[in-house]
Design a protein around this motif. Structure first.
Motif: not given
Length: 247
Positions: A4-8
Protein backbone atom coordinates in the motif's frame (compact mmCIF):
# COMPACT_ATOMS: atom_id res chain seq x y z
CA UNK A 1 1.04 -2.77 4.28
CA UNK A 2 4.32 -2.37 2.39
CA UNK A 3 2.48 -2.76 -0.92
CA UNK A 4 0.00 0.00 0.00
CA UNK A 5 2.80 2.41 0.92
CA UNK A 6 4.61 1.64 -2.32
CA UNK A 7 1.50 2.22 -4.42
CA UNK A 8 0.90 5.57 -2.72
CA UNK A 9 4.50 6.61 -3.33
CA UNK A 10 4.26 5.54 -6.97
CA UNK A 11 1.11 7.58 -7.50
CA UNK A 12 2.73 10.63 -5.89
CA UNK A 13 5.82 10.13 -8.06
CA UNK A 14 3.73 9.91 -11.23
CA UNK A 15 1.89 13.12 -10.42
CA UNK A 16 5.00 15.05 -9.38
CA UNK A 17 7.26 13.83 -12.18
CA UNK A 18 4.63 14.41 -14.85
CA UNK A 19 4.01 17.99 -13.74
CA UNK A 20 7.74 18.69 -13.46
CA UNK A 21 8.44 17.02 -16.79
CA UNK A 22 5.79 19.00 -18.65
CA UNK A 23 7.18 22.23 -17.17
CA UNK A 24 10.66 21.26 -18.40
CA UNK A 25 9.26 20.45 -21.84
CA UNK A 26 7.51 23.82 -22.04
CA UNK A 27 10.92 25.44 -21.62
CA UNK A 28 12.79 23.08 -23.95
CA UNK A 29 10.36 20.93 -25.97
CA UNK A 30 11.88 18.01 -27.88
CA UNK A 31 15.34 18.67 -26.40
CA UNK A 32 17.84 15.90 -27.15
CA UNK A 33 18.44 15.18 -23.46
CA UNK A 34 14.84 15.30 -22.21
CA UNK A 35 14.34 11.55 -22.50
CA UNK A 36 17.54 10.70 -20.60
CA UNK A 37 16.67 13.20 -17.86
CA UNK A 38 13.15 11.86 -17.33
CA UNK A 39 14.30 8.25 -17.69
CA UNK A 40 16.75 8.73 -14.84
CA UNK A 41 13.92 10.11 -12.72
CA UNK A 42 11.94 6.95 -13.36
CA UNK A 43 15.01 4.78 -12.82
CA UNK A 44 15.38 6.10 -9.28
CA UNK A 45 11.95 4.69 -8.42
CA UNK A 46 13.52 1.22 -8.22
CA UNK A 47 14.36 1.85 -4.56
CA UNK A 48 10.65 2.28 -3.81
CA UNK A 49 10.15 -1.23 -5.19
CA UNK A 50 12.97 -2.60 -3.05
CA UNK A 51 15.16 -3.29 -6.08
CA UNK A 52 18.90 -2.70 -6.28
CA UNK A 53 20.01 -1.97 -9.86
CA UNK A 54 23.52 -2.41 -11.24
CA UNK A 55 24.22 -0.97 -14.70
CA UNK A 56 27.24 -2.26 -16.59
CA UNK A 57 28.59 -0.51 -19.68
CA UNK A 58 30.91 -2.20 -22.14
CA UNK A 59 34.06 -0.12 -22.57
CA UNK A 60 33.54 -0.05 -26.35
CA UNK A 61 30.42 2.13 -26.03
CA UNK A 62 31.65 5.61 -26.98
CA UNK A 63 30.24 8.82 -25.55
CA UNK A 64 28.43 11.21 -27.90
CA UNK A 65 28.14 8.49 -30.52
CA UNK A 66 24.75 7.59 -32.01
CA UNK A 67 23.57 4.00 -31.67
CA UNK A 68 20.44 1.93 -31.99
CA UNK A 69 19.94 0.40 -28.54
CA UNK A 70 17.93 -2.83 -28.48
CA UNK A 71 16.68 -4.12 -25.13
CA UNK A 72 14.63 -7.01 -23.81
CA UNK A 73 11.12 -5.97 -22.79
CA UNK A 74 9.73 -8.00 -19.88
CA UNK A 75 6.89 -6.18 -18.13
CA UNK A 76 5.74 -2.85 -16.71
CA UNK A 77 8.64 -2.85 -14.23
CA UNK A 78 10.99 -2.02 -17.12
CA UNK A 79 9.93 1.62 -16.82
CA UNK A 80 11.30 1.82 -13.27
CA UNK A 81 14.29 -0.50 -13.56
CA UNK A 82 15.77 -0.18 -17.04
CA UNK A 83 15.20 3.56 -17.47
CA UNK A 84 18.27 4.48 -15.47
CA UNK A 85 20.51 3.07 -18.18
CA UNK A 86 19.32 5.43 -20.93
CA UNK A 87 22.22 7.60 -22.10
CA UNK A 88 22.07 11.33 -22.97
CA UNK A 89 21.13 12.05 -26.56
CA UNK A 90 18.81 9.05 -26.73
CA UNK A 91 15.13 8.95 -27.68
CA UNK A 92 12.83 5.96 -27.61
CA UNK A 93 10.41 4.66 -30.18
CA UNK A 94 6.93 3.89 -28.89
CA UNK A 95 3.51 3.14 -30.26
CA UNK A 96 1.41 6.11 -31.33
CA UNK A 97 -1.38 5.20 -28.90
CA UNK A 98 0.85 6.27 -25.98
CA UNK A 99 0.23 9.84 -27.08
CA UNK A 100 -3.38 9.61 -25.92
CA UNK A 101 -2.65 8.59 -22.33
CA UNK A 102 -3.59 11.67 -20.28
CA UNK A 103 -0.56 13.72 -19.20
CA UNK A 104 1.97 10.87 -19.54
CA UNK A 105 1.32 10.64 -23.27
CA UNK A 106 1.82 14.36 -23.74
CA UNK A 107 5.04 14.21 -21.72
CA UNK A 108 6.25 11.26 -23.79
CA UNK A 109 5.64 13.20 -27.01
CA UNK A 110 7.06 16.54 -25.83
CA UNK A 111 10.18 14.77 -24.55
CA UNK A 112 11.14 14.12 -28.18
CA UNK A 113 10.36 10.42 -28.42
CA UNK A 114 9.37 8.93 -31.77
CA UNK A 115 5.77 7.77 -32.21
CA UNK A 116 5.08 4.92 -34.60
CA UNK A 117 1.73 3.77 -36.00
CA UNK A 118 2.00 -0.01 -35.91
CA UNK A 119 -1.36 -0.44 -37.63
CA UNK A 120 -0.25 1.38 -40.78
CA UNK A 121 2.75 -0.20 -42.49
CA UNK A 122 3.39 2.76 -44.79
CA UNK A 123 3.35 5.25 -41.92
CA UNK A 124 5.47 2.92 -39.81
CA UNK A 125 8.05 2.68 -42.59
CA UNK A 126 8.13 6.46 -42.99
CA UNK A 127 8.59 6.84 -39.24
CA UNK A 128 11.55 4.45 -39.27
CA UNK A 129 13.13 6.30 -42.19
CA UNK A 130 12.61 9.57 -40.30
CA UNK A 131 14.24 7.99 -37.22
CA UNK A 132 17.28 7.03 -39.29
CA UNK A 133 17.46 10.62 -40.57
CA UNK A 134 17.34 11.99 -37.01
CA UNK A 135 20.18 9.67 -36.03
CA UNK A 136 22.28 10.91 -38.94
CA UNK A 137 21.56 14.63 -38.85
CA UNK A 138 20.98 15.23 -35.13
CA UNK A 139 23.50 12.74 -33.76
CA UNK A 140 20.76 11.03 -31.74
CA UNK A 141 20.53 7.46 -30.52
CA UNK A 142 17.29 5.48 -30.65
CA UNK A 143 16.19 2.99 -27.98
CA UNK A 144 13.92 0.18 -29.15
CA UNK A 145 12.40 -3.07 -27.89
CA UNK A 146 12.80 -5.39 -30.90
CA UNK A 147 10.42 -7.99 -29.45
CA UNK A 148 7.64 -5.47 -30.07
CA UNK A 149 5.78 -6.44 -26.89
CA UNK A 150 6.36 -7.47 -23.28
CA UNK A 151 7.48 -11.06 -22.87
CA UNK A 152 5.87 -11.71 -19.44
CA UNK A 153 8.12 -14.65 -18.61
CA UNK A 154 8.12 -16.29 -22.05
CA UNK A 155 11.82 -15.75 -22.57
CA UNK A 156 13.29 -13.48 -25.25
CA UNK A 157 10.69 -13.34 -28.03
CA UNK A 158 11.53 -13.31 -31.77
CA UNK A 159 12.76 -9.93 -32.98
CA UNK A 160 10.99 -7.66 -35.43
CA UNK A 161 13.15 -6.07 -38.13
CA UNK A 162 12.48 -2.36 -37.54
CA UNK A 163 15.51 -1.64 -35.34
CA UNK A 164 17.83 -3.43 -37.75
CA UNK A 165 16.49 -1.52 -40.76
CA UNK A 166 17.00 1.76 -38.90
CA UNK A 167 20.59 0.89 -37.94
CA UNK A 168 21.37 -0.12 -41.52
CA UNK A 169 19.76 2.99 -43.01
CA UNK A 170 21.55 5.31 -40.55
CA UNK A 171 24.81 3.36 -40.80
CA UNK A 172 25.27 3.12 -37.03
CA UNK A 173 26.14 0.27 -34.70
CA UNK A 174 23.62 -1.45 -32.46
CA UNK A 175 24.05 -1.89 -28.71
CA UNK A 176 22.24 -4.88 -27.14
CA UNK A 177 20.95 -4.09 -23.65
CA UNK A 178 20.19 -7.12 -21.49
CA UNK A 179 18.35 -6.95 -18.18
CA UNK A 180 18.23 -9.88 -15.80
CA UNK A 181 14.84 -11.45 -15.25
CA UNK A 182 12.27 -9.57 -13.17
CA UNK A 183 9.30 -11.81 -14.00
CA UNK A 184 7.91 -13.21 -10.74
CA UNK A 185 11.02 -11.91 -8.96
CA UNK A 186 9.40 -8.77 -7.53
CA UNK A 187 6.64 -8.73 -4.90
CA UNK A 188 5.17 -5.41 -3.78
CA UNK A 189 4.63 -6.66 -0.23
CA UNK A 190 8.22 -7.81 0.21
CA UNK A 191 10.70 -5.27 1.58
CA UNK A 192 13.77 -6.46 -0.32
CA UNK A 193 13.26 -7.59 -3.91
CA UNK A 194 16.89 -8.24 -4.61
CA UNK A 195 19.16 -7.10 -7.38
CA UNK A 196 18.72 -6.53 -11.10
CA UNK A 197 21.67 -6.27 -13.49
CA UNK A 198 21.53 -4.33 -16.75
CA UNK A 199 24.33 -5.21 -19.14
CA UNK A 200 24.97 -2.80 -22.03
CA UNK A 201 26.94 -5.01 -24.39
CA UNK A 202 29.59 -4.14 -26.97
CA UNK A 203 28.30 -2.42 -30.12
CA UNK A 204 27.68 -4.68 -33.10
CA UNK A 205 27.69 -3.60 -36.73
CA UNK A 206 25.82 -4.84 -39.76
CA UNK A 207 26.30 -4.15 -43.44
CA UNK A 208 24.10 -4.26 -46.55
CA UNK A 209 25.67 -7.64 -47.30
CA UNK A 210 24.22 -9.16 -44.12
CA UNK A 211 21.00 -11.14 -44.12
CA UNK A 212 18.95 -9.06 -41.68
CA UNK A 213 16.80 -11.90 -40.39
CA UNK A 214 19.79 -14.11 -39.75
CA UNK A 215 21.63 -11.21 -38.13
CA UNK A 216 18.61 -10.46 -35.95
CA UNK A 217 18.25 -14.08 -34.86
CA UNK A 218 21.96 -14.36 -34.08
CA UNK A 219 21.69 -11.17 -32.01
CA UNK A 220 18.63 -12.53 -30.19
CA UNK A 221 20.43 -15.74 -29.31
CA UNK A 222 23.44 -13.76 -28.11
CA UNK A 223 21.22 -11.61 -25.88
CA UNK A 224 19.29 -14.62 -24.57
CA UNK A 225 22.58 -16.24 -23.54
CA UNK A 226 23.67 -13.05 -21.79
CA UNK A 227 20.38 -12.78 -19.90
CA UNK A 228 20.76 -16.37 -18.77
CA UNK A 229 24.29 -15.60 -17.52
CA UNK A 230 22.97 -12.64 -15.53
CA UNK A 231 20.22 -14.80 -14.04
CA UNK A 232 22.75 -17.46 -13.10
CA UNK A 233 24.95 -14.85 -11.44
CA UNK A 234 22.01 -13.59 -9.40
CA UNK A 235 20.67 -17.05 -8.62
CA UNK A 236 17.31 -16.32 -10.24
CA UNK A 237 15.07 -19.37 -10.42
CA UNK A 238 13.95 -18.87 -13.99
CA UNK A 239 13.85 -21.32 -16.90
CA UNK A 240 11.58 -19.73 -19.53
CA UNK A 241 14.59 -18.44 -21.49
CA UNK A 242 15.72 -22.04 -21.95
CA UNK A 243 12.45 -23.06 -23.57
CA UNK A 244 12.65 -23.18 -27.39
CA UNK A 245 10.46 -20.58 -29.07
CA UNK A 246 8.34 -21.21 -32.11
CA UNK A 247 9.43 -18.83 -34.84
Amino acid sequence: MIAVVRLILLVLFFIGSTIAGILVCLVRPFHRNNVALFSHWYGRVSWILGISVEIRHDAAIAANTPYVFIANHQNNLDLFVMSGSVLPGTVTMGKKSLKYIPFFGQLYWLSGNIMIDRNNKNKALNTMLAAAERITHKNLSVWMFPEGTRSYGRGLLPFKMGAFHIALEANVAMVPVCMSTTHQQVKLNRWNNGKVIIQMMAPITLSPADNLRQFAEKTRQHMAAQIQLLDTELGNDYTASKTPLKE
